[in-house]
Enzyme design. Structure first.
Site, PDB file in Angstrom:
ATOM      1  N   LYS A  99     -40.960  20.329  13.851  1.00  0.00           N
ATOM      2  CA  LYS A  99     -40.701  21.498  13.375  1.00  0.00           C
ATOM      3  C   LYS A  99     -41.623  22.207  12.511  1.00  0.00           C
ATOM      4  O   LYS A  99     -42.141  23.442  12.789  1.00  0.00           O
ATOM      5  CB  LYS A  99     -39.592  21.399  12.183  1.00  0.00           C
ATOM      6  CG  LYS A  99     -38.079  20.602  12.567  1.00  0.00           C
ATOM      7  CD  LYS A  99     -37.325  20.276  11.563  1.00  0.00           C
ATOM      8  CE  LYS A  99     -37.830  19.459  10.424  1.00  0.00           C
ATOM      9  NZ  LYS A  99     -37.915  18.081  10.918  1.00  0.00           N
ATOM     10  N   ARG A 149     -31.169  20.583   4.243  1.00  0.00           N
ATOM     11  CA  ARG A 149     -31.306  19.392   4.903  1.00  0.00           C
ATOM     12  C   ARG A 149     -29.778  18.554   4.505  1.00  0.00           C
ATOM     13  O   ARG A 149     -29.769  17.432   4.820  1.00  0.00           O
ATOM     14  CB  ARG A 149     -32.433  18.462   4.116  1.00  0.00           C
ATOM     15  CG  ARG A 149     -33.390  18.009   5.235  1.00  0.00           C
ATOM     16  CD  ARG A 149     -34.326  17.353   4.377  1.00  0.00           C
ATOM     17  NE  ARG A 149     -35.431  16.552   4.955  1.00  0.00           N
ATOM     18  CZ  ARG A 149     -36.749  17.021   5.114  1.00  0.00           C
ATOM     19  NH1 ARG A 149     -36.741  18.343   4.962  1.00  0.00           N
ATOM     20  NH2 ARG A 149     -37.430  16.362   5.545  1.00  0.00           N
ATOM     21  N   ARG A 151     -49.633  10.549  15.066  1.00  0.00           N
ATOM     22  CA  ARG A 151     -49.863  11.493  14.120  1.00  0.00           C
ATOM     23  C   ARG A 151     -50.836  10.735  13.116  1.00  0.00           C
ATOM     24  O   ARG A 151     -51.695  11.422  12.480  1.00  0.00           O
ATOM     25  CB  ARG A 151     -48.492  12.024  13.479  1.00  0.00           C
ATOM     26  CG  ARG A 151     -48.684  13.012  12.322  1.00  0.00           C
ATOM     27  CD  ARG A 151     -47.487  13.793  11.963  1.00  0.00           C
ATOM     28  NE  ARG A 151     -46.528  13.286  11.073  1.00  0.00           N
ATOM     29  CZ  ARG A 151     -45.377  13.962  10.602  1.00  0.00           C
ATOM     30  NH1 ARG A 151     -44.673  15.008  11.517  1.00  0.00           N
ATOM     31  NH2 ARG A 151     -44.618  13.381   9.748  1.00  0.00           N
ATOM     32  N   ARG A 158     -49.928  11.069   4.730  1.00  0.00           N
ATOM     33  CA  ARG A 158     -49.170  11.227   3.901  1.00  0.00           C
ATOM     34  C   ARG A 158     -48.389   9.714   3.355  1.00  0.00           C
ATOM     35  O   ARG A 158     -48.184   8.869   4.173  1.00  0.00           O
ATOM     36  CB  ARG A 158     -47.729  12.111   4.392  1.00  0.00           C
ATOM     37  CG  ARG A 158     -47.855  13.571   4.459  1.00  0.00           C
ATOM     38  CD  ARG A 158     -47.049  14.073   5.105  1.00  0.00           C
ATOM     39  NE  ARG A 158     -45.347  13.697   5.081  1.00  0.00           N
ATOM     40  CZ  ARG A 158     -44.402  14.459   5.456  1.00  0.00           C
ATOM     41  NH1 ARG A 158     -44.512  15.414   6.242  1.00  0.00           N
ATOM     42  NH2 ARG A 158     -43.192  14.157   5.306  1.00  0.00           N
ATOM     43  N   ARG A 191     -36.361   7.669   6.822  1.00  0.00           N
ATOM     44  CA  ARG A 191     -36.242   9.079   6.873  1.00  0.00           C
ATOM     45  C   ARG A 191     -35.296   9.570   8.101  1.00  0.00           C
ATOM     46  O   ARG A 191     -34.646  10.465   7.869  1.00  0.00           O
ATOM     47  CB  ARG A 191     -37.471   9.821   7.040  1.00  0.00           C
ATOM     48  CG  ARG A 191     -38.364   9.870   5.708  1.00  0.00           C
ATOM     49  CD  ARG A 191     -39.646  10.008   5.455  1.00  0.00           C
ATOM     50  NE  ARG A 191     -40.039  11.407   6.338  1.00  0.00           N
ATOM     51  CZ  ARG A 191     -41.452  11.612   6.992  1.00  0.00           C
ATOM     52  NH1 ARG A 191     -42.195  10.551   7.036  1.00  0.00           N
ATOM     53  NH2 ARG A 191     -41.620  12.590   7.311  1.00  0.00           N
TER      54      ARG A 191
HETATM   55  P1  AMP Z   1     -40.809  16.942   5.162  1.00  0.00           P
HETATM   56  O1  AMP Z   1     -42.095  17.550   4.746  1.00  0.00           O
HETATM   57  O2  AMP Z   1     -39.933  18.114   5.641  1.00  0.00           O
HETATM   58  O3  AMP Z   1     -40.829  15.732   6.275  1.00  0.00           O
HETATM   59  O4  AMP Z   1     -40.245  16.414   3.893  1.00  0.00           O
HETATM   60  C1  AMP Z   1     -40.740  15.251   3.324  1.00  0.00           C
HETATM   61  C2  AMP Z   1     -39.912  14.860   1.910  1.00  0.00           C
HETATM   62  O5  AMP Z   1     -39.694  15.808   0.964  1.00  0.00           O
HETATM   63  C3  AMP Z   1     -38.533  14.241   2.577  1.00  0.00           C
HETATM   64  O6  AMP Z   1     -38.490  12.913   2.917  1.00  0.00           O
HETATM   65  C4  AMP Z   1     -37.690  14.650   1.379  1.00  0.00           C
HETATM   66  O7  AMP Z   1     -37.938  13.481   0.310  1.00  0.00           O
HETATM   67  C5  AMP Z   1     -38.396  15.749   0.601  1.00  0.00           C
HETATM   68  N1  AMP Z   1     -37.715  16.954   1.195  1.00  0.00           N
HETATM   69  C6  AMP Z   1     -38.193  18.026   1.670  1.00  0.00           C
HETATM   70  N2  AMP Z   1     -37.252  18.926   1.942  1.00  0.00           N
HETATM   71  C7  AMP Z   1     -36.170  18.493   1.183  1.00  0.00           C
HETATM   72  C8  AMP Z   1     -34.955  19.174   1.078  1.00  0.00           C
HETATM   73  N3  AMP Z   1     -34.528  20.320   1.744  1.00  0.00           N
HETATM   74  N4  AMP Z   1     -33.940  18.404   0.440  1.00  0.00           N
HETATM   75  C9  AMP Z   1     -34.236  17.382  -0.074  1.00  0.00           C
HETATM   76  N5  AMP Z   1     -35.286  16.685   0.038  1.00  0.00           N
HETATM   77  C10 AMP Z   1     -36.312  17.280   0.831  1.00  0.00           C
END
Ligand code: AMP
Length: 195
Positions: free
Chosen positions: A13, A88, A127, A139, A150
């Site tokens: 994404k 989400r 990655r 990360r 996740r």
């Molecule tokens: P991402 O970078 O999109 O993989 O997000 C990393 C982490 O950020 C996720 O595992 C959540 O802990 C938090 N996070 C990101 N976007 C959201 C969202 N829309 N709602 C809740 N937690 C989020």
């Protein structure tokens, strides 16, 4: 143009949203990036989010919706924006619907990146290797155990958004196992058909 990217962690994404943002000149709104920036800046939101993110859980709907609501009011979002990692959960999608309704701006399309789940952990490992090779920091939630968590959270809380948006006729399915360029071409085709 308002575009939502859906798909499990590691589906591509962020890669695709970044590319479209560059080619179409509309911002990529990654809630994950915004939360990581809040953590780095040690803001109160960052302090609340840090531990939750490190264990692979979701940050609360109101925190994330608040961040997005402020961000989409900024002038660079006038022409549109790409949502990467938001909504989400179904409650987040409902909040987004209300926010956009107030502004009279509907979601144009939901791009669902479909990937073979068994390959996701392998993708994560590559990655991590690429990140380390480029000298960047990995990360804290990009380790195999948290990644599996996740993935579970995605299946339980985020995947229900697919029927939610299908009912609205907005979902376009994309073969996320194809190469980055092929996925990009497929996305371009869908976005061009909106114009
Ligand atoms: P991402 O970078 O999109 O993989 O997000 C990393 C982490 O950020 C996720 O595992 C959540 O802990 C938090 N996070 C990101 N976007 C959201 C969202 N829309 N709602 C809740 N937690 C989020």
């Amino acid at each position: 143009m308002i575009v939502i990217f859906l798909g499990p962690p590691g589906a591509g994404k962020g890669t695709q949203a970044k590319r479209i943002s560059e080619t179409r000149g509309i911002p990529q709104l990654s809630t994950g990036d915004m939360l990581r920036a809040a953590i780095a800046a040690k803001t109160p939101i960052g302090q609340k989010a840090e531990e939750v993110m490190a264990r692979g859980d979701l940050v609360s709907d109101d925190i994330v919706a608040g961040i997005v609501s402020d961000r989409i009011d900024e002038p660079d979002c006038e022409k549109g924006f790409l949502l990467d990692g938001f909504p989400r959960t179904v409650p987040q999608a409902e909040i987004l619907d209300r926010l956009l309704e107030e502004k009279n701006r509907p979601v144009d399309i939901v791009l669902e990146l479909q990937v073979d789940q068994d390959s996701l952990v392998e993708r994560l490992k590559s990655r991590i290797r690429d990140t380390l090779a480029s000298g960047e920091e990995v990360r804290p939630d990009d380790n195999e155990e948290t990644f599996r968590k996740r993935l579970g959270v995605y299946l339980e809380q985020t995947a229900p958004l697919i029927p939610y948006y299908k009912e609205k006729g907005l979902v376009r399915e994309i073969d996320g196992m194809a190469s980055i360029d092929e996925v990009a071409a497929q996305i371009d085709e869908y976005l061009n058909s909106l114009a």
